[in-house]
Design a protein around this motif. Structure first.
Motif, PDB file in Angstrom:
ATOM      1  N   SER A  21      33.326  42.331  34.156  1.00 58.54           N
ATOM      2  CA  SER A  21      33.919  40.995  34.070  1.00 58.54           C
ATOM      3  C   SER A  21      35.321  41.078  33.493  1.00 58.54           C
ATOM      4  O   SER A  21      35.480  41.345  32.299  1.00 58.54           O
ATOM      5  N   PRO A  81      40.194  35.099  34.993  1.00 60.47           N
ATOM      6  CA  PRO A  81      39.915  35.024  36.433  1.00 60.47           C
ATOM      7  C   PRO A  81      41.058  35.490  37.340  1.00 60.47           C
ATOM      8  O   PRO A  81      40.841  35.777  38.502  1.00 60.47           O
ATOM      9  N   SER A  83      31.861  41.028  38.480  1.00 62.30           N
ATOM     10  CA  SER A  83      30.761  40.064  38.344  1.00 62.30           C
ATOM     11  C   SER A  83      31.111  38.794  39.097  1.00 62.30           C
ATOM     12  O   SER A  83      32.241  38.287  38.998  1.00 62.30           O
ATOM     13  N   GLU A  84      30.137  38.290  39.832  1.00 62.69           N
ATOM     14  CA  GLU A  84      30.355  37.122  40.677  1.00 62.69           C
ATOM     15  C   GLU A  84      30.912  35.948  39.873  1.00 62.69           C
ATOM     16  O   GLU A  84      30.419  35.626  38.798  1.00 62.69           O
ATOM     17  N   GLY A  85      31.978  35.360  40.405  1.00 63.87           N
ATOM     18  CA  GLY A  85      32.566  34.174  39.779  1.00 63.87           C
ATOM     19  C   GLY A  85      33.503  34.440  38.621  1.00 63.87           C
ATOM     20  O   GLY A  85      33.963  33.513  37.968  1.00 63.87           O
ATOM     21  N   THR A  86      33.827  35.729  38.354  1.00 64.58           N
ATOM     22  CA  THR A  86      34.695  36.019  37.199  1.00 64.58           C
ATOM     23  C   THR A  86      36.132  36.364  37.582  1.00 64.58           C
ATOM     24  O   THR A  86      36.954  36.606  36.706  1.00 64.58           O
ATOM     25  N   SER A 128      39.377  35.508  40.716  1.00 64.92           N
ATOM     26  CA  SER A 128      39.783  34.689  41.855  1.00 64.92           C
ATOM     27  C   SER A 128      39.811  35.456  43.183  1.00 64.92           C
ATOM     28  O   SER A 128      39.660  34.859  44.243  1.00 64.92           O
ATOM     29  N   GLU A 188      37.780  38.351  43.842  1.00 64.66           N
ATOM     30  CA  GLU A 188      36.763  39.393  43.624  1.00 64.66           C
ATOM     31  C   GLU A 188      36.359  40.138  44.904  1.00 64.66           C
ATOM     32  O   GLU A 188      36.163  41.347  44.868  1.00 64.66           O
TER      33      GLU A 188
END
Length: 129
Positions: free
Chosen positions: A52, A56, A87-90, A92, A94
């Motif tokens: 992470s 972002p 990690s998903e959503g961490t 912009s 990814e």
């Protein structure tokens, strides 16, 4: 597998952030829970790491992934395949970064760049090396 996961975590926790004087563990970029190990064959393992970035839009997420790749390839004493993801959503971007850090040719090309290689070496070298 938990023992192998802790062995992997022990290798990556001391990698230093490219921008800050802290380790990835100190910044919570990597935690014990971010490492998953699955057995593929009798003496071969799949290692999945989900890290992470601190923000972002972290511009150094790809470089952190590269450091994880290099350190694990050098330090793990057992045969393994490696998958590294943000990690998903961490972050912009990814998906793009995940593709880059798992592309062996891109990793090899990046390590041929003397400037990048020097930064990676500074991040992965243990303080007492």
């Amino acid at each position: 597998m938990e023992e192998k996961a802790l062995e992997v975590y022990d290798v990556i926790r001391s990698i230093r952030d490219p921008e800050k004087p802290n380790t990835l563990e100190e910044l919570d970029v990597v935690t014990e829970n971010c490492v998953e190990v699955r057995q593929l064959e009798e003496e071969e393992y799949l290692i999945i790491i989900k890290f992470s970035p601190t923000v972002p839009h972290c511009s150094l997420a790809t470089l952190i992934g590269l450091c994880l790749q290099v350190k694990l390839q050098r330090c793990l004493p057992f045969k393994h395949k490696l998958e590294i993801y943000i990690s998903e959503g961490t972050h912009s971007t990814e998906e793009d970064i995940n593709k880059q850090i798992n592309d062996k040719e891109r990793v090899a090309a990046a390590m041929e760049n003397p400037n990048l290689r020097e930064i990676v070496e500074q991040c992965v070298t243990e303080p007492d090396d």
